[in-house]
Design an enzyme around this catalytic site. Structure first.
Site, PDB file in Angstrom:
ATOM      1  N   SER A 170      12.504  -0.896  -1.269  1.00  0.00           N
ATOM      2  CA  SER A 170      13.747  -0.745  -0.495  1.00  0.00           C
ATOM      3  C   SER A 170      13.830  -1.758   0.654  1.00  0.00           C
ATOM      4  CB  SER A 170      13.893   0.698   0.031  1.00  0.00           C
ATOM      5  OG  SER A 170      12.697   1.178   0.623  1.00  0.00           O
TER       6      SER A 170
ATOM      7  N   GLY B 182       0.803  -1.224   0.000  1.00  0.00           N
ATOM      8  CA  GLY B 182       0.000   0.000   0.000  1.00  0.00           C
ATOM      9  C   GLY B 182       0.836   1.273   0.000  1.00  0.00           C
TER      10      GLY B 182
END
Lengths: 241, 241
Positions: free
Chosen positions: A152, A84
């Protein structure tokens, strides 16, 4: 970024003159009881002062004192694919735009679209992070804040970003792997599970949970609006005054 | 980028008040011949209007009308290694900074320092150009102009840049290969000639001369100052008004 046009300065001068001359007429009338003379004085004053105000405005436009450099921040959304990140980052970006601060939105997808085949190995990802870090830093040099959403997954790549930029705010968008799989409208998890994708975070590559995130958003329990509010509150308290 | 502080608005209000009240006193005195009353009216006006001016200033700070978006440009210096790109670009950048426009300097070396091992093959170079193009474009989205110096030896890589950015000004820094070799204080040409460097432009890789450069600087015949003047003239005529 904007500059003040000459026209803006002129119209500003006129708007002020209406206020100012009104005040003068009232004062002069109160003192001398002569409305005709008060208005005459006011009118003469108007003509003179529109020019003076304009000159004053242009002079101040050249003086830099009292113009405070805007302090940029970096909102860094990290999390599993389909947790999300992009949705919440978009919502926050939209709200921040209303504050009229210089702002740029950077999403993993946009950058990978420009330069395809960046790769997803640990080394590829870390090099990619360095480039994004450089981009954020260059924007920050120019007072531009950033709203970034990148998976990441490694501690070291998030550390690279933290070391390169200023006012870094890590937002860990937390979602159970099962939840992400359920949201898998693109079928990405499915393909990864079938082995079509290599190094897919959460399937055949690890996601190292951030230990020092400034904000943790539990998407299993918070709506996009609620998450957005929490993030905006912190940004406004710390960086937008 | 800057914002106007509250203090600046206050001091601006005071500086204007000195000019404005002076004018009012002179006018009222001319009309009524009573210096005492003229000064009294002037003083009351002052107190009232400092507050009014401040409110007026803050109100206008919120109004966006008349704030013109700054049009960014991209100065792109291309040429053989050691042709003088960086030196001339630095000189031009220094002069442009004086004009107080939002500006960023991008040099090949700085970016390759951040992300080493980019590579120098045709494919590597073109991918690198795409990244730089994306960086310039992102800066331009935020009204920031750029001064870039990259060997950028291929027509296709310079074309990538031209297609990605707006107001592109290619400056071809022309120097005879022999001149570049003479300037070779780093010994780069020497190493390339010995075969220590692969794909070194001018030795074992081609430099495709730009056919559509906006400016051609013949460094064999022009000084840095002369070159800088020519470039600044074009930028100021086209983009800085």
């Amino acid at each position: 970024m904007y500059k003040e046009t000459n026209r803006r300065s002129i119209v500003k001068g006129i708007s002020w003159r209406v206020i100012a001359t009104g005040t003068t007429i009232v004062i002069v009338y109160t003192f001398f009881g002569r409305l005709d003379l008060a208005i005459a004085a006011g009118l003469i004053e108007s003509v003179l002062k529109v020019g003076l105000y304009w000159a004053h405005e242009r002079a101040w436009f050249k003086v830099r004192w009292g113009r405070k450099k805007i302090e940029p921040f970096n909102l860094w959304f990290t999390g599993l694919p389909l947790s999300g990140k992009t949705t919440i980052a978009d919502a926050v970006y939209k709200e921040l735009q209303k504050l009229d601060i210089p702002l740029e939105r950077l999403d993993s997808k946009d950058i990978r679209d420009v330069v395809p085949n960046i790769g997803f190995s640990r080394d590829d990802r870390n090099r990619h992070m360095k480039r994004v870090g450089h981009l954020v830093k260059t924007l920050q040099n120019n007072s531009i804040s950033t709203v970034c959403s990148f998976v990441s997954p490694y501690t070291e790549s998030r550390k690279v970003i933290r070391e390169m930029v200023q006012n870094n705010i890590v937002v860990y968008v937390k979602a159970e792997l099962e939840t992400c799989k359920k949201r898998d409208y693109k079928g990405a998890y499915e393909k990864a599970l079938k082995g079509e994708y290599q190094n897919f975070t959460g399937v055949n590559d690890t996601y190292e949970e951030p230990q020092h995130a400034e904000i943790v958003i539990d998407t299993d329990n918070l709506s996009v609006e609620q998450a957005s509010k929490i993030i905006l509150k912190l940004v406004q308290e710390r960086y937008v005054k």
